[in-house]
Design an enzyme around this catalytic site. Structure first.
Site, PDB file in Angstrom:
ATOM      1  N   GLU A 193       0.823  -1.202   0.000  1.00  0.00           N
ATOM      2  CA  GLU A 193       0.000   0.000   0.000  1.00  0.00           C
ATOM      3  C   GLU A 193       0.861   1.258   0.000  1.00  0.00           C
ATOM      4  OE1 GLU A 193      -0.530  -2.566   2.048  1.00  0.00           O
ATOM      5  OE2 GLU A 193      -2.383  -3.362   1.187  1.00  0.00           O
ATOM      6  N   PRO A 232      11.268 -12.758  -2.671  1.00  0.00           N
ATOM      7  CA  PRO A 232      10.148 -13.052  -1.761  1.00  0.00           C
ATOM      8  C   PRO A 232       9.420 -11.779  -1.356  1.00  0.00           C
ATOM      9  CG  PRO A 232      12.165 -14.155  -1.068  1.00  0.00           C
ATOM     10  CD  PRO A 232      12.558 -13.168  -2.112  1.00  0.00           C
ATOM     11  N   ARG A 233       8.141 -11.914  -1.050  1.00  0.00           N
ATOM     12  CA  ARG A 233       7.320 -10.763  -0.700  1.00  0.00           C
ATOM     13  C   ARG A 233       7.722 -10.160   0.640  1.00  0.00           C
ATOM     14  NH1 ARG A 233       4.192  -6.816  -2.988  1.00  0.00           N
ATOM     15  NH2 ARG A 233       2.627  -6.062  -1.519  1.00  0.00           N
ATOM     16  N   GLU A 257      13.612  -2.379  -4.051  1.00  0.00           N
ATOM     17  CA  GLU A 257      14.324  -2.519  -5.316  1.00  0.00           C
ATOM     18  C   GLU A 257      13.585  -3.389  -6.339  1.00  0.00           C
ATOM     19  OE1 GLU A 257      18.971  -1.757  -4.778  1.00  0.00           O
ATOM     20  OE2 GLU A 257      18.380  -3.808  -4.268  1.00  0.00           O
ATOM     21  N   ASN A 313       0.302  -7.049  -7.601  1.00  0.00           N
ATOM     22  CA  ASN A 313       0.136  -6.060  -8.661  1.00  0.00           C
ATOM     23  C   ASN A 313       0.905  -6.439  -9.929  1.00  0.00           C
ATOM     24  OD1 ASN A 313      -0.195  -3.745 -10.155  1.00  0.00           O
ATOM     25  ND2 ASN A 313       1.094  -2.464  -8.857  1.00  0.00           N
ATOM     26  N   PRO A 314       0.202  -6.704 -11.060  1.00  0.00           N
ATOM     27  CA  PRO A 314       0.899  -7.037 -12.302  1.00  0.00           C
ATOM     28  C   PRO A 314       1.293  -5.806 -13.107  1.00  0.00           C
ATOM     29  CG  PRO A 314      -1.443  -7.215 -12.663  1.00  0.00           C
ATOM     30  CD  PRO A 314      -1.269  -6.798 -11.214  1.00  0.00           C
ATOM     31  N   LEU A 315       0.912  -4.618 -12.629  1.00  0.00           N
ATOM     32  CA  LEU A 315       1.136  -3.405 -13.409  1.00  0.00           C
ATOM     33  C   LEU A 315       2.578  -2.929 -13.359  1.00  0.00           C
ATOM     34  CD1 LEU A 315      -2.114  -1.524 -12.355  1.00  0.00           C
ATOM     35  CD2 LEU A 315      -1.734  -2.850 -14.436  1.00  0.00           C
ATOM     36  N   GLU A 316       3.291  -3.237 -12.277  1.00  0.00           N
ATOM     37  CA  GLU A 316       4.672  -2.775 -12.151  1.00  0.00           C
ATOM     38  C   GLU A 316       5.566  -3.326 -13.262  1.00  0.00           C
ATOM     39  OE1 GLU A 316       5.301  -4.000  -8.137  1.00  0.00           O
ATOM     40  OE2 GLU A 316       4.766  -2.041  -7.299  1.00  0.00           O
TER      41      GLU A 316
END
Length: 431
Positions: free
Chosen positions: A62, A270-271, A313, A337-340
């Site tokens: 977020e 990893p997230r 990064e 998010n696939p937009l990055e």
């Protein structure tokens, strides 16, 4: 009456909450730091400038999403004090990395009335903006009693949350009446809020501000430098924002891919930072030659995997990749998010669990701007292999997704227009 039981339960579970925080702190020590802030005690912080705006972004995802909004607010309202709140240490670190000392950061306390009152007394805001989903009844009630507008920006409501709220729909009507504005990021979330009883007149669809992602010149320069050090004409694929249960599949798929593409490099990110070390162990057990980004080591021609174990990064990593797999989608987490990666026109591969971003993935699938696969290493390796073998396929997929990104931009300005009456008034009072 329901809020009395809710509040009583919140107080009763605090020993369990503290125990949970202690368990999390074993892997991530920052969870046991600044515990006082979780209860509205901010003695270690300098008192921030008053009569400003609070922007709450629960965690790092977020924070990243709202960063362009905050920078525009700083640009358009230079006299407006901003306090940024999060609930996770990684979110806190991201705020400090992105904004330094230009904003005040603290943790939002648990939804306990006494803690919330201490928090409001300390910050003394004039507007409270929440990003995406955070609805806390006591926080909203305390703000309403002080005539402080509560706004949900880029609002998202998942099917699971809507179902859960639906079970207590009648109890939520007072809370909904105290929310000044909800600005959903998509029609699906908007309809879910309306179905729960929120007033249509105070709901304004803006679209998803994540579409307004722009690759800066500074980022392009950094990607060029990193590519010169790391890539050196090698094919690169990235598995980003991965969760437990996904890395094993990804590493198995990479073994299969190396048989056909011996110089292929995998960037595994990893997230959550508390999983960096466990994932490093998985890579080592899988017998890969690997390095960790945090060491600053330059990969050799023998390096097969780079573990992205630094914060902030991910966009840099996307910038040097040829293909992107977006995690949280091979397991039932709901995707990320696939937009990055699409901002770099990368071809995007995803698992089938993408319920966190329903409209985004629907739009992408309609134009073949993303490829979805089953949760097996064979399916993953096969699709990556096909894309590696066809530059044309990579370009078609990446361009189709990029067009969706471009066509849906504008949400940031629409949101700023909605916030303008609230921000202008308090900004002028702070001159």
């Amino acid at each position: 009456m329901w809020r009395f039981f809710y509040t009583s339960l919140m107080y009763l579970i605090q020993p369990l909450v503290l125990f949970f925080m202690l368990l999390r702190s074993i892997k991530s020590p920052n969870y046991r730091k600044r515990l006082g802030e979780r209860y509205g005690f901010y003695e270690r912080l300098s008192k921030p400038a008053q009569n400003g705006v609070v922007i709450h972004a629960a965690s790092v995802g977020e924070v990243i999403a709202v960063t362009p909004l905050v920078k525009r607010i700083q640009q358009d309202y230079p006299h407006l004090p901003i306090t940024f709140t999060t609930v996770t240490p990684t979110g806190s670190e991201r705020v400090k990395a992105a904004f330094g000392e230009s904003v005040t950061h603290c943790y939002l306390p648990y939804d306990l009335p006494d803690a919330i009152h201490r928090f409001i007394d300390f910050i003394q805001p004039k507007v409270f903006i929440v990003i995406e989903t955070e609805l806390w009844p006591n926080l909203i009630d305390c703000l309403a009693h002080r005539n402080i507008p509560f706004i949900v920006a880029n609002a998202r409501l998942s099917a699971r949350s809507a179902k859960r709220y639906g079970k207590v729909k009648q109890c939520l009507q007072r809370m909904f009446s105290q929310i000044s504005l909800i600005a959903p990021q998509d029609n699906i979330s908007g309809k879910r809020y309306l179905a729960l009883g929120y007033e249509k007149e105070r709901l304004r669809l803006t679209g998803n501000i994540k579409y307004d992602l722009v690759v800066s010149d500074d980022l392009l320069k950094k990607t060029a430098l990193l590519s010169a050090d790391w890539v050196k004409n090698r094919p690169v694929w990235i598995a980003a924002s991965t969760h437990e249960g996904e890395e094993e599949l990804i590493l198995h798929a990479h073994h299969l891919l190396l048989k056909k593409h011996p110089n292929l490099l995998l960037l595994l990110v990893p997230r959550h930072p508390e999983r960096f070390n466990p994932v490093a162990d998985l890579i080592e057990k899988a017998n890969f030659h690997f390095i960790r980004r945090s060491t600053g080591e330059i990969p050799s021609e023998n390096t097969q995997v780079i573990l992205g174990d630094t914060m902030g990064e991910l966009m840099l990593m996307y910038g040097i990749s040829d293909i992107a797999f977006v995690g949280g989608s091979l397991v039932k987490h709901g995707g990320h998010n696939p937009l990055e990666p699409l901002a770099f026109k990368l071809p995007v591969v995803s698992g089938k669990y993408t319920f966190n971003f329903p409209e985004v993935f629907t739009s992408l699938l309609e134009v073949q701007g993303v490829l979805q696969i089953n949760s097996t290493e064979k399916a993953l390796s096969e699709i990556i292999d096909k894309l590696l073998n066809s530059k044309g396929a990579r370009q078609r997929l990446g361009n189709a997704g990029y067009e969706v990104l471009i066509e849906n931009r504008g949400a940031l300005q629409r949101l700023l227009d909605l916030l303008h009456p609230y921000l202008t008034h308090i900004s002028e009072n702070n001159k």
